[in-house]
Design an enzyme around this catalytic site. Structure first.
Site, PDB file in Angstrom:
ATOM      1  N   HIS A 201      27.063  40.195  36.224  1.00 26.40           N
ATOM      2  CA  HIS A 201      27.726  40.926  37.304  1.00 26.40           C
ATOM      3  C   HIS A 201      26.588  41.606  38.059  1.00 26.40           C
ATOM      4  O   HIS A 201      26.029  42.596  37.604  1.00 26.40           O
ATOM      5  CB  HIS A 201      28.703  41.944  36.698  1.00 26.40           C
ATOM      6  N   ASP A 327      38.277  35.469  38.823  1.00 26.56           N
ATOM      7  CA  ASP A 327      38.079  36.914  38.616  1.00 26.56           C
ATOM      8  C   ASP A 327      39.439  37.625  38.652  1.00 26.56           C
ATOM      9  O   ASP A 327      39.584  38.703  39.239  1.00 26.56           O
ATOM     10  CB  ASP A 327      37.118  37.519  39.641  1.00 26.56           C
TER      11      ASP A 327
HETATM   12  O1  DOR Z   1      37.034  43.878  41.305  1.00 29.65           O
HETATM   13  C1  DOR Z   1      36.713  43.779  40.140  1.00 29.65           C
HETATM   14  N1  DOR Z   1      37.575  44.045  39.142  1.00 29.65           N
HETATM   15  N2  DOR Z   1      35.457  43.412  39.845  1.00 29.65           N
HETATM   16  C2  DOR Z   1      34.974  43.447  38.588  1.00 29.65           C
HETATM   17  O2  DOR Z   1      33.823  43.102  38.385  1.00 29.65           O
HETATM   18  C3  DOR Z   1      35.827  43.918  37.483  1.00 29.65           C
HETATM   19  C4  DOR Z   1      37.259  43.744  37.799  1.00 29.65           C
HETATM   20  C5  DOR Z   1      38.175  44.496  36.866  1.00 29.65           C
HETATM   21  O3  DOR Z   1      37.977  44.452  35.651  1.00 29.65           O
HETATM   22  O4  DOR Z   1      39.129  45.109  37.351  1.00 29.65           O
END
Ligand code: DOR
Length: 445
Positions: A201, A327
């Site tokens: 990340h 994601d």
């Molecule tokens: O927008 C995001 N949400 N980016 C991340 O890297 C983690 C993720 C989350 O776990 O909610």
């Protein structure tokens, strides 16, 4: 039970299959694939020489279910190598059960669960818990991704060896970066021992501090603190340098900027061991989606600009970006109802990823085979999974897709608990109508 999928257009990049044909499933495994543009493949070669190979036979002892797939596409079940299932600890956002149901509805038969749960998946007991729960309650296959560092604090390496033995297929502190370069160096060195990737990340926490959206004119206008592209790019550059130093296996998560695409392309040209993924929201919408302080468009890294979208599409086309991942980051409605600065980042992505990504094919950015490769064979190769293929003997993970089916995204119909998506109300074309996980049929239409 035996399942015969007939007359579908089969694409399986893992074997170069691209043509109309039939797939036979027996005992939860792929038993035979026959397609016009590829030779017949079957469990026993001598069967092929007889006119009555299995696909032509009528059922004898075992029940046969025939699925007519004329004018449909038939792919290996999709793999999402970047999913947040939230269990254990954040079951109010998502559970293994609801997250895997969302996966199946989206055409996925395998998901890889990120470790930012509570407790963090930084030890083998949590890994074991996820695996057991997934076997008991999961609709599809779940592979856990372990944390790089204890508590994802970026300080001390987690017991990666033990977690790998327990079933973790990669390591990542996703949600947070590993800011300490020495710790990242050690992680890349250590993970080489068991040949698994470190999924990075990429975010320089000093450059991104306090930021909630892309830095630029729009953030200025909205009065929101921005995150510059460079917050991602300096870490992409650092990790590529560390991959060169260690010869470790580096995978860059959620690429969102033009500069990151350029850095990965250069690194690949130099022969450095790096792969990369992007997500549908990074090639489908710009930072404009944030206008009106829409917290459903708040995501980390943030949505960027048209020039970034163009570069990401080019990166997908030329192979710089290997994988489309979701994601999938479900959050509770009440959390997303907070003011923009306070709301958590993340988009619920499993149920829109396939349709949004198919737009790349309709636009001519990717061929259908390239698209399938980025959601099946490539993640399987990077994670060394025996998945994402219709090879005879592999798990019967298959998705049947109707690319002409038009539908409206309605979050209330999501299987995911996370209704947080900026694509609510969008009209999309192309969806999974049937997902088969290890021979179990989920009829979605
Ligand atoms: O927008 C995001 N949400 N980016 C991340 O890297 C983690 C993720 C989350 O776990 O909610």
């Amino acid at each position: 039970m035996r399942i015969l999928i007939k007359n579908g257009y089969i694409i399986d990049p893992s074997q170069g299959i691209d043509g109309v044909g039939d797939v036979l499933i027996e005992d939860e495994k792929i038993s035979e694939v026959r397609s016009q543009k590829s030779e017949v493949r079957s469990q026993k070669e001598n069967k092929l020489k007889t006119p009555n190979s299995r696909l032509g036979e009528s059922p004898k002892e075992t029940e046969l279910r025939t699925i007519e797939a004329k004018s449909m596409y038939v792919f290996p079940g999709l793999i999402d190598m970047h999913t947040h299932l939230r269990e254990p600890g954040f079951e109010y956002k998502e559970t293994i059960k609801t997250g895997t149901m969302a996966a199946v509805r989206g055409g996925f038969t395998t998901v890889c669960a990120m470790p930012n749960t509570n407790p963090v998946n930084d030890n083998s007991s949590v890994t074991d818990l996820i695996i057991r729960k997934a076997i008991q309650e999961g609709a599809c296959t779940v592979y856990p991704i372990g944390a790089i560092t204890k508590g994802q604090k970026g300080e001390e390496l987690a017991e990666m060896g033990i977690m790998h033995a327990e079933g973790c297929v990669a390591f990542s502190d996703d949600g947070s970066p590993v800011m300490n370069s020495l710790v990242m160096r050690r992680a890349l060195e250590y993970s080489r021992t068991f040949n698994v990737p470190i999924i990075s990340h990429c975010e320089d926490m000093h450059l991104s501090e306090g930021g909630v959206m892309n830095e630029g004119l729009l953030s200025l206008t909205l009065g929101l603190r921005g995150i510059p592209s460079e917050a991602e790019e300096v870490m992409v550059a650092r990790d590529i340098a560390l991959a060169r130093l260690t010869n470790g296996r580096l995978h860059i998560a959620h690429v969102s900027t033009e500069g990151s695409v350029r850095l990965v392309r250069q690194a690949k040209e130099m022969g450095i061991n790096v792969t990369a993924e992007t997500c549908p929201h990074y090639f489908s919408i710009t930072e404009d989606a944030v206008k009106g302080y829409n917290t459903n468009a708040k995501v980390n890294p943030p949505l960027r600009t048209q020039k970034d979208i163009d570069a990401i599409k080019q990166g997908l086309k030329d192979g710089t970006i290997d994988v489309i991942a979701t994601d999938h980051a479900p959050h509770h409605r009440d959390e997303k109802l907070r003011e923009f600065d306070q709301a958590p980042s993340g988009i619920s992505g499993l149920e829109t990823a396939l349709s949004l990504s198919l737009r790349l094919v309709y636009e001519g950015v990717l061929t259908m085979a390239q698209f399938v490769e980025k959601m099946t064979a490539n993640p399987a190769r990077i994670l060394r999974l025996d998945k994402g293929t219709l090879k005879v003997g592999s798990d019967a993970d298959v998705v049947i897709i109707d690319i002409n089916k038009e539908f409206k995204v309605e979050t209330e119909k999501f299987s995911s608990k996370g209704k947080n998506t900026p694509f609510d109300g969008w009209n999309l074309k192309g969806m999974a109508v049937m997902t088969i996980c290890k021979g179990k049929i989920y009829d979605i239409s």
